[in-house]
Design a protein around this motif. Structure first.
Motif, PDB file in Angstrom:
ATOM      1  N   UNK A  26       0.851  -1.181   0.000  1.00 34.84           N
ATOM      2  CA  UNK A  26       0.000   0.000   0.000  1.00 34.84           C
ATOM      3  C   UNK A  26       0.890   1.235   0.000  1.00 34.84           C
ATOM      4  N   UNK A  27       0.616   2.153  -0.921  1.00 39.08           N
ATOM      5  CA  UNK A  27       1.389   3.383  -1.065  1.00 39.08           C
ATOM      6  C   UNK A  27       0.503   4.556  -0.669  1.00 39.08           C
ATOM      7  N   UNK A  28       1.057   5.469   0.085  1.00 41.72           N
ATOM      8  CA  UNK A  28       0.287   6.603   0.576  1.00 41.72           C
ATOM      9  C   UNK A  28       0.312   7.746  -0.433  1.00 41.72           C
ATOM     10  N   UNK A  29      -0.863   8.275  -0.772  1.00 42.76           N
ATOM     11  CA  UNK A  29      -0.965   9.390  -1.704  1.00 42.76           C
ATOM     12  C   UNK A  29      -0.928  10.716  -0.951  1.00 42.76           C
ATOM     13  N   UNK A  30      -0.862  11.806  -1.713  1.00 40.22           N
ATOM     14  CA  UNK A  30      -0.754  13.131  -1.097  1.00 40.22           C
ATOM     15  C   UNK A  30      -1.994  13.511  -0.298  1.00 40.22           C
ATOM     16  N   UNK A  31      -3.151  12.970  -0.679  1.00 39.65           N
ATOM     17  CA  UNK A  31      -4.389  13.322   0.038  1.00 39.65           C
ATOM     18  C   UNK A  31      -4.766  12.299   1.098  1.00 39.65           C
ATOM     19  N   UNK A  32      -3.840  11.395   1.429  1.00 41.79           N
ATOM     20  CA  UNK A  32      -4.079  10.439   2.502  1.00 41.79           C
ATOM     21  C   UNK A  32      -4.735   9.143   2.089  1.00 41.79           C
ATOM     22  N   UNK A  33      -5.057   8.968   0.793  1.00 38.92           N
ATOM     23  CA  UNK A  33      -5.590   7.699   0.320  1.00 38.92           C
ATOM     24  C   UNK A  33      -4.447   6.711   0.103  1.00 38.92           C
TER      25      UNK A  33
END
Length: 415
Positions: A273-280
């Protein structure tokens, strides 16, 4: 006069090779070709076809001094353009840069640095031109390796001790690139003068410059949030660092992480799982059942990577995790985006199952892929666990039947 002129050429090349920055001004007005200059193409995007070569993809549409470059592997894990010595050894111009010992995918050898006029593109209206560009000719040891030592490297930024990278020499002509692997038979690479990840993209991922941790290059790396192996969540003692490498077919794990997984007696499936800039989160997964490219190997890092190795668990994802997706990277602003096939554009994991009707949830038409725990599938068959948030969509030409997938966004928010 000739000797002093040659000495000046060598001085400029050595200054350029030692510099960590490339002057991104307008190209020289004359064509003296004393050091590499880029000439803008008529198009803001250059599209290159990718052809399968073994388990990797090779970039077509490249030439040096008018001679086609064949067999150059698409590689987001290396910085150089390497060509075959058989085609260019006797035609190449000396670069005044000393030969260096290089390591590619665990194979070491000598690379000789030469000069050539590089053209990248397939049509006259969209060709990137690099006058007196620096490229490498690998020796027999590298040529004998499985990868052949031939690469089209897409890592742009480097430390001072590394030879000039291909994208660095191209300067402002390439500020981003996009690798479309949604259809292997129609795969393509797009080099763009503009950003390829829109500023408003909510699922963009921020990249980490590993040079501050001792790495020689700014590899395309980001923070990982969770790791799953054989459908089991793996407890991590250090933060997870995820690298993207199209020159790798399977996955590489740092030795400390691989040691922690020894008790599993084999890695048949892996997801991160990779974290995106908006927290998704975006999940990338691969398994031995679904992808012949899936192969697990140990990552042996050189001593200068000491800070990175002591700070992170390192995971390198190759083509097994990227085929079927489009990878977009803005190399200068450090942003990445992964988009899946259109059929699963809104889901963060592309595993589906079908239930005949809401009144009879035990009638399963299709099992999920191995990257989803089989216990969840069995719970659905027994009619249990249906309180989990699901996304539903109708199946075309099948009345009263739906595809179901786990709604990862709602699942994470509810927990």
């Amino acid at each position: 006069m000739l000797e002093s002129s040659r000495a000046e050429i060598c001085r400029r090349q050595l200054m350029f090779a030692k510099s960590s920055l490339f002057l991104l001004g307008a190209p020289a007005a004359n064509s003296s070709r004393q050091f590499s200059s880029w000439y803008p193409s008529d198009s803001r995007r250059v599209e290159l076809p990718l052809s399968p070569c073994g388990s990797e993809f090779c970039v077509d549409g490249i030439s040096i001094d008018g001679i086609p470059v064949r067999g150059a592997i698409l590689d987001t894990g290396s910085p150089f353009l390497n060509a075959s010595p058989k085609s260019f050894y006797f035609r190449a111009r000396a670069s005044c840069l000393p030969d260096t010992d290089e390591v590619f995918a665990g194979s070491s050898g000598v690379v000789r640095w030469r000069l050539g006029d590089v053209e990248i593109g397939t049509t006259n209206s969209s060709i990137l031109r690099l006058v007196s560009g620096i490229y490498g000719l690998p020796d027999d040891d590298l040529r004998a390796a499985p990868h052949g030592g031939l690469f089209f490297g897409l890592v742009k930024h480097r430390s001072r001790k590394i030879r000039p990278t291909l994208l660095e020499q191209l300067g402002l002509q390439v500020q981003g690139f996009q690798i479309n692997l949604q259809n292997e038979q129609n795969a393509k690479l797009i080099l763009s003068r503009d950003k390829v990840v829109p500023p408003s993209e909510s699922r963009a991922v921020s990249l980490i410059d590993l040079r501050r941790y001792g790495a020689p290059l700014s590899y395309y790396a980001c923070r990982g949030l969770r790791l799953f192996v054989n459908n089991q969540a793996i407890p991590l003692s250090k933060p997870l660092l995820v690298l993207f490498d199209t020159g790798l077919t399977g996955v590489q794990l740092s030795s400390d992480l691989l040691d922690d997984l020894y008790a599993l007696r084999g890695i048949r499936q892996l997801a991160a799982d990779i974290l995106t800039e908006n927290g998704q989160t975006v999940r990338l997964s691969a398994s031995t059942r679904k992808n012949p490219r899936f192969l697990v190997t140990a990552l042996d890092l050189p001593p200068e990577w000491g800070n990175a190795q002591s700070t992170f668990h390192i995971l390198v994802l190759g083509l097994a995790f990227l085929v079927g997706n489009t990878l977009s990277i803005d190399v200068d602003t450090g942003r990445l985006h992964i988009s899946a096939r259109a059929a699963a554009q809104d889901e963060s994991i592309n595993n589906f199952m079908s239930i005949s009707t809401p009144a009879a949830p035990s009638s399963i038409l299709m099992a999920p892929s191995p990257s989803e725990p089989m216990s969840f599938f069995l719970a659905l068959r027994r009619g249990e666990g249906l309180g989990m948030p699901l996304l539903r969509r109708p199946i075309r030409n099948r009345p009263n039947q739906w595809w179901y997938s786990i709604d990862r966004g709602r699942e994470s928010s509810s927990s």
